[in-house]
Design a protein around this motif. Structure first.
Motif, mmCIF file in Angstrom:
data_model
loop_
_atom_site.group_PDB
_atom_site.id
_atom_site.type_symbol
_atom_site.label_atom_id
_atom_site.label_comp_id
_atom_site.label_asym_id
_atom_site.label_seq_id
_atom_site.Cartn_x
_atom_site.Cartn_y
_atom_site.Cartn_z
ATOM 1 N N THR A 79 0.659 -1.201 -0.042
ATOM 2 C CA THR A 79 -0.007 0.314 -0.034
ATOM 3 C C THR A 79 1.075 1.393 -0.058
ATOM 4 N N TRP A 80 0.265 2.461 -0.734
ATOM 5 C CA TRP A 80 1.196 3.664 -0.413
ATOM 6 C C TRP A 80 0.740 4.266 0.686
ATOM 7 N N GLU A 81 1.741 4.752 1.189
ATOM 8 C CA GLU A 81 1.621 5.304 2.684
ATOM 9 C C GLU A 81 2.545 6.482 3.143
ATOM 10 N N MET A 82 2.236 7.425 3.921
ATOM 11 C CA MET A 82 3.230 8.283 4.345
ATOM 12 C C MET A 82 3.968 7.699 5.215
ATOM 13 N N VAL A 83 5.505 7.670 5.052
ATOM 14 C CA VAL A 83 6.361 6.729 6.248
ATOM 15 C C VAL A 83 7.078 7.519 7.038
ATOM 16 N N LYS A 84 6.956 9.117 6.795
ATOM 17 C CA LYS A 84 7.686 9.806 7.499
ATOM 18 C C LYS A 84 7.285 11.413 7.431
ATOM 19 N N VAL A 85 7.270 12.250 8.495
ATOM 20 C CA VAL A 85 6.846 13.614 8.317
ATOM 21 C C VAL A 85 7.487 14.420 9.301
ATOM 22 N N GLU A 86 8.166 15.655 8.953
ATOM 23 C CA GLU A 86 8.776 16.403 9.865
ATOM 24 C C GLU A 86 8.373 17.897 9.552
ATOM 25 N N TYR A 87 7.827 18.243 10.920
ATOM 26 C CA TYR A 87 7.156 19.825 10.723
ATOM 27 C C TYR A 87 8.224 20.544 11.369
ATOM 28 N N GLY A 88 8.374 21.874 10.671
ATOM 29 C CA GLY A 88 9.358 22.756 11.097
ATOM 30 C C GLY A 88 8.637 23.803 12.201
ATOM 31 N N THR A 89 9.092 24.951 12.229
ATOM 32 C CA THR A 89 8.629 25.820 13.084
ATOM 33 C C THR A 89 7.426 26.081 12.847
ATOM 34 N N VAL A 90 6.355 26.030 13.918
ATOM 35 C CA VAL A 90 5.163 26.266 13.983
ATOM 36 C C VAL A 90 4.828 27.789 14.171
ATOM 37 N N THR A 91 3.954 28.463 13.427
ATOM 38 C CA THR A 91 3.442 29.982 13.747
ATOM 39 C C THR A 91 2.117 30.019 13.840
ATOM 40 N N LEU A 92 1.546 30.573 15.044
ATOM 41 C CA LEU A 92 0.391 30.830 15.211
ATOM 42 C C LEU A 92 0.064 32.594 15.042
ATOM 43 N N THR A 93 -1.064 32.884 14.522
ATOM 44 C CA THR A 93 -1.392 34.395 14.577
ATOM 45 C C THR A 93 -2.686 34.703 14.775
ATOM 46 N N VAL A 94 -3.021 35.618 15.686
ATOM 47 C CA VAL A 94 -4.375 36.213 15.943
ATOM 48 C C VAL A 94 -4.439 37.548 16.099
ATOM 49 N N ASN A 95 -5.116 38.529 15.249
ATOM 50 C CA ASN A 95 -5.286 39.907 15.571
ATOM 51 C C ASN A 95 -3.626 40.645 16.070
ATOM 52 N N GLY A 96 -2.845 40.261 15.206
ATOM 53 C CA GLY A 96 -1.514 40.930 15.343
ATOM 54 C C GLY A 96 -0.731 40.418 16.397
ATOM 55 N N ALA A 97 -1.155 39.093 17.107
ATOM 56 C CA ALA A 97 -0.108 38.678 18.037
ATOM 57 C C ALA A 97 0.373 37.285 17.240
ATOM 58 N N THR A 98 1.415 37.013 17.597
ATOM 59 C CA THR A 98 2.287 35.684 17.129
ATOM 60 C C THR A 98 2.914 34.891 18.056
ATOM 61 N N TRP A 99 2.685 33.581 17.774
ATOM 62 C CA TRP A 99 3.414 32.612 18.716
ATOM 63 C C TRP A 99 4.317 31.634 17.777
ATOM 64 N N THR A 100 5.539 31.429 17.936
ATOM 65 C CA THR A 100 6.016 30.535 17.404
ATOM 66 C C THR A 100 6.844 29.483 18.228
ATOM 67 N N GLY A 101 6.978 28.253 17.876
ATOM 68 C CA GLY A 101 7.430 27.115 18.502
ATOM 69 C C GLY A 101 8.001 26.061 17.757
ATOM 70 N N SER A 102 8.654 24.926 18.315
ATOM 71 C CA SER A 102 9.063 23.788 17.409
ATOM 72 C C SER A 102 8.162 22.865 16.850
ATOM 73 N N TRP A 106 7.086 12.837 12.743
ATOM 74 C CA TRP A 106 6.455 11.384 12.841
ATOM 75 C C TRP A 106 7.354 10.480 12.153
ATOM 76 N N ASN A 107 7.776 9.292 12.672
ATOM 77 C CA ASN A 107 8.703 8.319 12.154
ATOM 78 C C ASN A 107 8.372 6.927 12.506
ATOM 79 N N PRO A 108 7.317 6.348 12.262
ATOM 80 C CA PRO A 108 7.082 5.075 12.629
ATOM 81 C C PRO A 108 7.948 3.810 12.210
ATOM 82 N N TYR A 109 8.504 4.242 10.995
ATOM 83 C CA TYR A 109 9.479 3.195 10.381
ATOM 84 C C TYR A 109 10.792 3.452 10.938
ATOM 85 N N GLY A 110 11.276 4.416 11.733
ATOM 86 C CA GLY A 110 12.676 4.762 11.821
ATOM 87 C C GLY A 110 13.740 5.138 10.834
ATOM 88 N N LEU A 111 12.880 6.037 9.921
ATOM 89 C CA LEU A 111 13.811 6.211 8.796
ATOM 90 C C LEU A 111 15.058 7.213 9.247
#
Length: 160
Positions: free
Chosen positions: A128-151, A155-160
């Motif tokens: 089957t065709w599946e996603m086997v790994k995903v890496e998310y970079g810096t997360v940014t949240l925004t609302v009404n001019g306010a911003t939050w950034t974080g790590s 997700w790596n279930p196959y240990g790639l």
């Protein structure tokens, strides 16, 4: 002409604000929690934003770059040696929003979920065709001019 016209103007605005109950609070993110859903590889961002105008509708935006790997996987959940077209590497920018009504205390509490774009592929046999790994970079949240950034997270279930 008065010596301090701006001071009088500021005092008049403050008096009107007090009389009408308008608050001048800075919009900020009081708390943010980033959690990776191991079943779906989604990134869930729970938050509390404060200092918003009570009773209004607001939109919280989330964004993060990601890289994902897709491949053919055997039914025994072991990676199969990729063919010429596998694995497929994808880079993207994920964006999501949530619409909330601000409570009487000026808070918006909720969760926004980021998910990498699904890719299609073809596999032979009982693979089957599946996603086997995903890496998310810096997360940014925004609302009404306010911003939050974080790590982000990986997700790596196959240990790639």
């Amino acid at each position: 002409m008065a010596k301090f016209p701006f001071t009088r103007l500021a005092m008049a605005i403050a008096a009107v604000a007090l009389a009408t109950g308008i608050a001048f609070a800075a919009v900020t993110f009081k708390s943010v929690s980033v959690t990776l859903d191991n079943a779906t590889a989604d990134l869930d961002i729970a938050f509390t934003a404060v200092g918003l105008p009570s009773g209004t509708d607001t939109i919280i935006n989330a964004t993060a770059p990601y890289s994902s790997v897709w491949a053919c996987v055997s039914r025994s959940s072991k990676l199969v040696k990729p063919t010429i077209s596998d694995p497929y590497y994808d880079l993207g920018q994920d964006n999501a929003s949530v619409h909330l009504t601000v409570d009487k205390n000026g808070r918006a509490i909720g969760t926004v979920t980021l998910s990498p774009e699904e890719r299609t592929g073809t596999c032979q046999g009982n693979k089957t065709w599946e996603m086997v790994k995903v890496e998310y970079g810096t997360v940014t949240l925004t609302v009404n001019g306010a911003t939050w950034t974080g790590s982000g997270a990986t997700w790596n279930p196959y240990g790639l």
